[in-house]
Scaffold this active site. Structure first.
Site, short mmCIF file in Angstrom:
data_model
loop_
_atom_site.label_atom_id
_atom_site.label_comp_id
_atom_site.label_asym_id
_atom_site.label_seq_id
_atom_site.Cartn_x
_atom_site.Cartn_y
_atom_site.Cartn_z
CD GLU A 104 17.91 -8.41 -34.50
OE1 GLU A 104 17.94 -9.36 -33.69
OE2 GLU A 104 16.86 -8.06 -35.08
CG ASP A 152 16.55 -11.96 -29.97
OD1 ASP A 152 15.46 -12.38 -29.56
OD2 ASP A 152 16.67 -10.98 -30.73
CG ASP A 207 13.35 -6.41 -34.43
OD1 ASP A 207 14.14 -7.04 -33.70
OD2 ASP A 207 12.40 -6.95 -35.03
#
Length: 704
Positions: A500, A583, A475
């Site tokens: 990410e 998201d 992340d």
């Protein structure tokens, strides 16, 4: 006349044409004919529409016919100026004002006349056009925006405006005249959009005309703003026109991007096929420097044949996710998925898991540690890898330290403020300065310290060896160096690893730039910084793809070198392609893919290189046939062995259609335009391809 009343929503002008009109005039469409008495020497031809543009006139201002009175006034003659006689008649036609223009012909006179009507807000219902021996007799039936005749008291204004526009000395009207001519050219070329292009010259001609029209619209708007300011017009009018200018600028940027794509496509087509090259050209090719080699060691996207399912959304913590997924393991396996991305497993301040607290505590809102272990075992029994979401850029403290700030951590990793980056003052950090982007919501962890890296590495080994996770999704990797990811990957030896790296695409005036090379290069650079051990989500492809399908700009789907325009076109084995995630979609909807175009999106990523990731909501929560579509496309990918390194040959990339041939086995078409491999001569072993899946604006074929 108040020019502020003009707007981009002005009614469209319509024009009939005869055989004597120039070739760059308007295409045909069906209309009512003129009364027979106005059919001069030739029968009026059908109509076509062009978009009006505002004119800034040096004579008489602008006529904008809003709500005007009906009139049955007698014929009104206007004195000739600049070689033209103009006659207005409200008595001979029950529905329209008949305007007769007679006089000396000149270049672009018809365009100027029709443009003058358009910019006055008048619609040309039909027309009779006659030209003989250098003179014209043009008869127009016109109506106002609300379908009425032009009132008699407006005749003089319309006349002045027509003469201003058609005058060769009227400098102030020239930008708008250019816009009218450009708009007409766009209309002439529009039929090219609805059919397979005969050649690339057509595409170039259309793109050029559209760009010219957009430029003219912006120029006209700019001139109106200048006029409003010099006359001290009401501020509200200026602000309204400024908004129109912003939209016009964005429109021009979009057309410039389309032109850039067309030119890139032409360069690619101009490349000499290998079999046609001379010996000298082949020798020169051998002297070219090789493409830079990329490190490819480590987990990355696994075998290259992986197909990911994101196994959760933003609300999954409400559903005891581990139990829910346990009941779906067989269904996931039968669909063809080889790996499932799971949410962060640790105790967290937020139920979604992205504000982790006690890393070793694996009882979370998704379920207990025991349920997690059982789920992983079940996935492994069906040969499915399980990927953990690793949140290590930041960590929430359990309590306040002596300074009153939240920097005292609990559990097995009982750190203090020395583990927090020093430029994180809200949490009293005493570590080294942050080496990446700040995450303001929680203490940012200082990965530059060896003891911290050892603690994190040991925790990940625990997840790998004891809990049973097979790989990692990192992340917010913009928060710390890729070299640290490399260390964690090397120490834990996962089957897959990807990060990410969410970076903003590049825009101009709110329009996505055609060239996103710099954007995708930053993602590639991050993968390089991990020594190639980690892949990354292909946000570039997502951004371009959803713009292409949502706005029917399919020319975006090929870069200037003929490759896919995202990370998949640069380093496909390190591209994790996706349509939406927790998201961008779900209930957060930060950057959602257009809903009705979801089938197109999956038709693209499930046939193209890179490692595709299907979103949980799209597979389990959509009830509009999307699941069926995804299942069909998964079958195509599996049957034909499409993989992260598959070869893509783009067959067509235009405004309304994109077509490609993958691994000489699978053809895909996106968009409303017409294309099929069998009509285009694409065959495998001499046989036509068969349709494997189709839906809203997409079709996929495979070899028989």
């Amino acid at each position: 006349m108040d020019s502020s009343l003009l707007s981009k929503s002005s009614p469209r002008m319509q024009l009939g044409r005869s055989q004597q009109l120039p070739q760059n005039c308007l295409p045909t469409a069906q209309v009512r004919p003129l009364p027979r008495r106005w059919h001069s020497s030739r029968q009026c031809q059908p109509l076509a529409a062009i978009r009006p543009f505002g004119l800034s006139s040096s004579r008489g201002g602008l006529l904008v016919a809003s709500a005007v009175d009906m009139s049955t006034s007698p014929i009104s003659s206007i004195d000739a100026q600049d070689g033209l006689d103009i006659l207005f008649d409200n008595s001979s036609d029950n529905e329209c004002t008949v305007v007769t223009v007679e006089g000396k012909d000149k270049a672009h006179l018809l365009m100027s006349l029709t443009g003058a009507f358009s910019s006055c807000g008048l619609a040309v219902i039909s027309a009779s056009i006659t030209s003989d021996d250098g003179r014209v007799l043009d008869v127009f039936r016109v109506q106002t925006a609300d379908g009425k005749k032009v009132s008699e008291d407006q005749f003089a204004l319309v006349k002045d405006h027509i003469l201003s526009v058609t005058s060769s000395t009227s400098r102030s009207s020239m930008p708008a005249i250019y816009g009218i001519v450009a708009a007409a050219e766009v209309e002439r070329l529009k039929p090219l959009k609805g059919q397979a292009a005969q050649n690339e010259v057509d595409s170039l001609e259309l793109a050029a005309a559209e760009m010219a029209a957009a430029a003219a619209e912006l120029v006209a708007t700019e001139r109106e703003i200048i006029k409003l300011r010099t006359t001290n017009a009401d501020l509200r009018l200026v602000q309204a026109k400024e908004a129109v200018r912003t939209e016009a600028a964005a429109g021009l940027e979009r057309k410039m991007a389309a032109m850039q794509a067309v030119l890139a496509a032409r360069r690619n087509l101009a490349a000499i096929p290998e079999k046609q090259k001379s010996q000298a050209e082949k020798l020169l090719d051998t002297l070219k420097p090789p493409a830079p080699a990329r490190a490819a060691a480590g987990a990355g996207s696994g075998s290259g044949y992986e197909i990911l399912l994101q196994g959760f959304n933003w609300e999954s913590h409400r559903q005891r996710l581990y139990r829910q997924l346990t009941g779906r393991v067989k269904d996931i396996a039968d669909a063809g998925f080889t790996a499932v991305w799971m949410p962060p497993p640790s105790d967290s301040v937020s139920p979604q898991g992205y504000l982790p607290r006690d890393l070793y505590s694996l009882d979370s809102a998704y379920g207990t540690e025991g349920e997690l272990r059982d789920l992983i075992v079940s996935f492994h029994q069906h040969n499915i890898k399980v990927i953990a979401d690793i949140v290590i850029n930041h960590r929430c403290a359990n309590s306040q330290g002596n300074d009153g700030k939240w920097n005292k951590f609990g559990g097995r990793l009982a750190w203090d403020s020395s583990a927090i980056c020093s430029n994180n003052p809200a949490f009293g950090g005493r570590g080294n300065p942050k080496q990446g982007d700040d995450y303001a919501a929680a203490p940012n962890i200082d990965h530059s310290q060896e003891r911290i890296r050892n603690d994190i590495g040991n925790w990940m080994k625990y997840l790998r060896n004891s809990i049973g996770f097979d790989g990692w999704r990192f992340d917010f990797v913009r928060g710390y160096l890729g070299s640290y990811c490399k260390q964690y990957i090397d120490e834990t030896v996962p089957a897959m690893a990807f990060g990410e790296y969410w970076d903003s695409c590049e825009y101009t005036d709110g329009v996505l730039n055609y060239n996103q090379d710099a954007h995708r290069q930053r993602t590639v650079n991050w993968c390089d910084s991990t020594g190639g051990t980690s892949a990354a989500f292909d946000f570039t492809t997502k951004g371009i793809l959803q713009e292409a399908v949502g706005r029917r700009e399919y020319w975006r789907l090929v870069d200037s070198q003929g490759r896919p325009p995202g990370v998949m076109g640069m380093w496909p084995s390190r591209a994790i392609t996706f349509i939406d995630n927790h998201d961008t979609g779900s209930t957060l909807n930060h950057w959602p893919f257009p809903t009705r175009n979801l089938p197109e999106g999956y038709a693209y990523i499930l046939t193209h290189p890179g490692t595709p990731c299907v979103f949980y909501d799209h597979f389990y929560q959509e009830d509009n046939g999307l699941r069926k579509c995804i299942l069909e496309l998964l079958g195509v990918r599996k049957r034909n062995g499409l993989n992260a390194r598959s070869k893509v040959v783009v067959k067509k990339s235009a405004a309304d259609v994109y077509a490609a041939f993958i691994d000489d086995k699978v053809a895909v078409k996106l968009g409303p335009g017409d294309w099929s491999p069998n009509h285009a001569g694409v065959r495998v072993n001499g046989k036509d391809l068969k349709l494997a899946s189709s839906g809203y604006q997409f079709a996929v074929w495979e070899a028989q």
